[in-house]
Design a protein around this motif. Structure first.
Motif, short mmCIF file in Angstrom:
data_model
loop_
_atom_site.label_atom_id
_atom_site.label_comp_id
_atom_site.label_asym_id
_atom_site.label_seq_id
_atom_site.Cartn_x
_atom_site.Cartn_y
_atom_site.Cartn_z
N VAL A 106 12.69 -71.00 22.22
CA VAL A 106 13.02 -72.53 22.29
C VAL A 106 14.79 -72.71 21.87
N GLY A 107 15.09 -71.98 20.99
CA GLY A 107 16.56 -71.93 20.70
C GLY A 107 17.56 -71.71 21.98
N ALA A 108 17.11 -70.79 22.65
CA ALA A 108 17.85 -70.11 23.74
C ALA A 108 17.90 -71.22 24.84
N PHE A 109 16.84 -71.86 25.07
CA PHE A 109 16.54 -73.02 26.19
C PHE A 109 17.61 -74.09 25.80
N ALA A 110 17.41 -74.55 24.52
CA ALA A 110 18.30 -75.55 23.92
C ALA A 110 19.85 -75.35 24.08
N ALA A 111 19.90 -74.18 23.46
CA ALA A 111 21.47 -73.79 23.70
C ALA A 111 21.95 -73.62 25.08
N GLU A 112 21.13 -73.05 26.03
CA GLU A 112 21.71 -73.07 27.50
C GLU A 112 21.88 -74.37 28.25
N MET A 113 20.92 -75.12 27.71
CA MET A 113 21.08 -76.86 28.21
C MET A 113 22.36 -77.49 27.82
N GLN A 114 22.50 -77.12 26.36
CA GLN A 114 23.71 -77.82 25.74
C GLN A 114 24.99 -77.34 26.44
N LYS A 115 25.09 -75.99 26.98
CA LYS A 115 26.16 -75.29 27.32
C LYS A 115 26.65 -76.16 28.92
N ILE A 116 25.44 -76.59 29.30
CA ILE A 116 25.52 -77.16 30.65
C ILE A 116 25.98 -78.61 30.79
N GLY A 117 25.99 -79.22 29.38
CA GLY A 117 26.02 -80.49 29.03
C GLY A 117 24.84 -81.36 29.32
N HIS A 118 23.88 -80.87 29.25
CA HIS A 118 22.60 -81.60 29.46
C HIS A 118 21.74 -81.30 27.94
N PRO A 119 21.95 -81.89 27.07
CA PRO A 119 21.26 -81.67 25.81
C PRO A 119 19.77 -82.08 25.82
N VAL A 120 19.07 -81.40 24.98
CA VAL A 120 17.46 -81.70 25.10
C VAL A 120 17.14 -82.15 23.66
N ASN A 121 16.08 -82.91 23.71
CA ASN A 121 15.42 -83.45 22.21
C ASN A 121 14.53 -82.49 22.06
N VAL A 122 14.67 -81.30 21.39
CA VAL A 122 13.55 -80.08 21.02
C VAL A 122 13.38 -80.30 19.39
N LYS A 123 11.96 -80.32 19.18
CA LYS A 123 11.42 -80.43 17.65
C LYS A 123 10.19 -79.00 17.63
N GLU A 124 10.73 -78.26 16.55
CA GLU A 124 9.66 -77.34 16.22
C GLU A 124 9.01 -77.95 15.01
#
Length: 245
Positions: free
Chosen positions: A188-206
């Motif tokens: 989940v962290g890797a996905f959120a980080a990749e999205m952040q990198k391309i400027g498309h942040p995601v709202n993820v909660k664990e």
């Protein structure tokens, strides 16, 4: 407080819903079935495609479709299994293995196209939500269908290929259990980080004490009522923000 009042007003349900109505639509020459719920009134309304778990289009998924319709959306729960439903994990595993990703994503993109033809739907305000296997399909649908505005993924496998992630136009919400052994906090962290990198942040909660499928009461050992209520509230506010406002 005013914040609380605002969050409660976001959670207010509209009075009544019609459905389930059995519908069908075409996908690459195949007839696909689903059930449709709609708020009362002329509309047009924003809409959400509802994607079932590995059990199939069962009563729990229909309840979710009704719940979102009560919040003011036309909802279409798509049957990816061609009529088969089970509560046996071994059968569910076989059904899931028998569903090629291309076919599942094809059915779902066709469902979006079908919804755009309905007079009661606002065609530029469509989202999707899924749980478990359906969460994975929601992720893939976000990649395949750039017209979607908002996609909520509940413990579905995240995509991490930057080339695929760049195709996503929708806002993304994720609800995950930190104790999920299939989809780890690292994934989940890797996905959120990749999205952040391309400027498309995601709202993820664990949810720290939750495992996989924590939102379904039939998951006897793993259902978490308080976490489920929070995840539902997050989804209601998320869809309101991206599909209504």
């Amino acid at each position: 407080s005013s914040d609380l009042a605002l969050s409660l007003s976001c959670y207010a349900k509209s009075a009544s819903v019609t459905g389930p109505k059995n519908i069908s639509f075409q996908s690459s020459g195949e007839t696909v079935h689903g059930v449709l719920y709609q708020p009362q009134g002329a509309g047009p309304f924003p809409a959400i495609v509802i994607i079932h778990e590995w059990w199939g289009l069962d009563s729990w998924v229909k309840q979710q479709a009704r719940m979102f319709a009560e919040h003011g959306y036309v909802t279409l729960a798509v049957d990816l299994y061609r009529g088969q439903v089970t509560d046996d994990p071994e059968v569910a595993h076989e059904l899931m293995r028998g569903l090629p990703q291309t076919r599942g994503v094809g059915y779902l993109t066709s469902a979006v196209a079908y919804m755009k033809t309905l007079k009661i739907v606002e065609p530029n305000r469509i989202g999707a939500v899924g749980w478990c296997m359906g969460g994975t399909f929601a992720m893939q649908l976000a990649v395949a269908e750039p017209s979607l505005r908002a996609v909520a993924i509940n413990y579905g496998a995240p995509e991490t290929d930057p080339a695929q992630l760049k195709k996503i136009h929708a806002a993304i919400l994720g609800n995950y259990g930190a104790r999920d052994r299939g989809i780890t906090p690292g994934d989940v962290g890797a996905f959120a980080a990749e999205m952040q990198k391309i400027g498309h942040p995601v709202n993820v909660k664990e949810y720290p004490d939750a495992g996989h499928a924590f939102q379904n009461p039939s998951n006897k050992g793993g259902y978490r009522a308080a976490d489920t209520a929070d995840a539902d509230r997050r989804m209601v506010v998320f869809f309101r923000t991206h599909l209504k406002d």
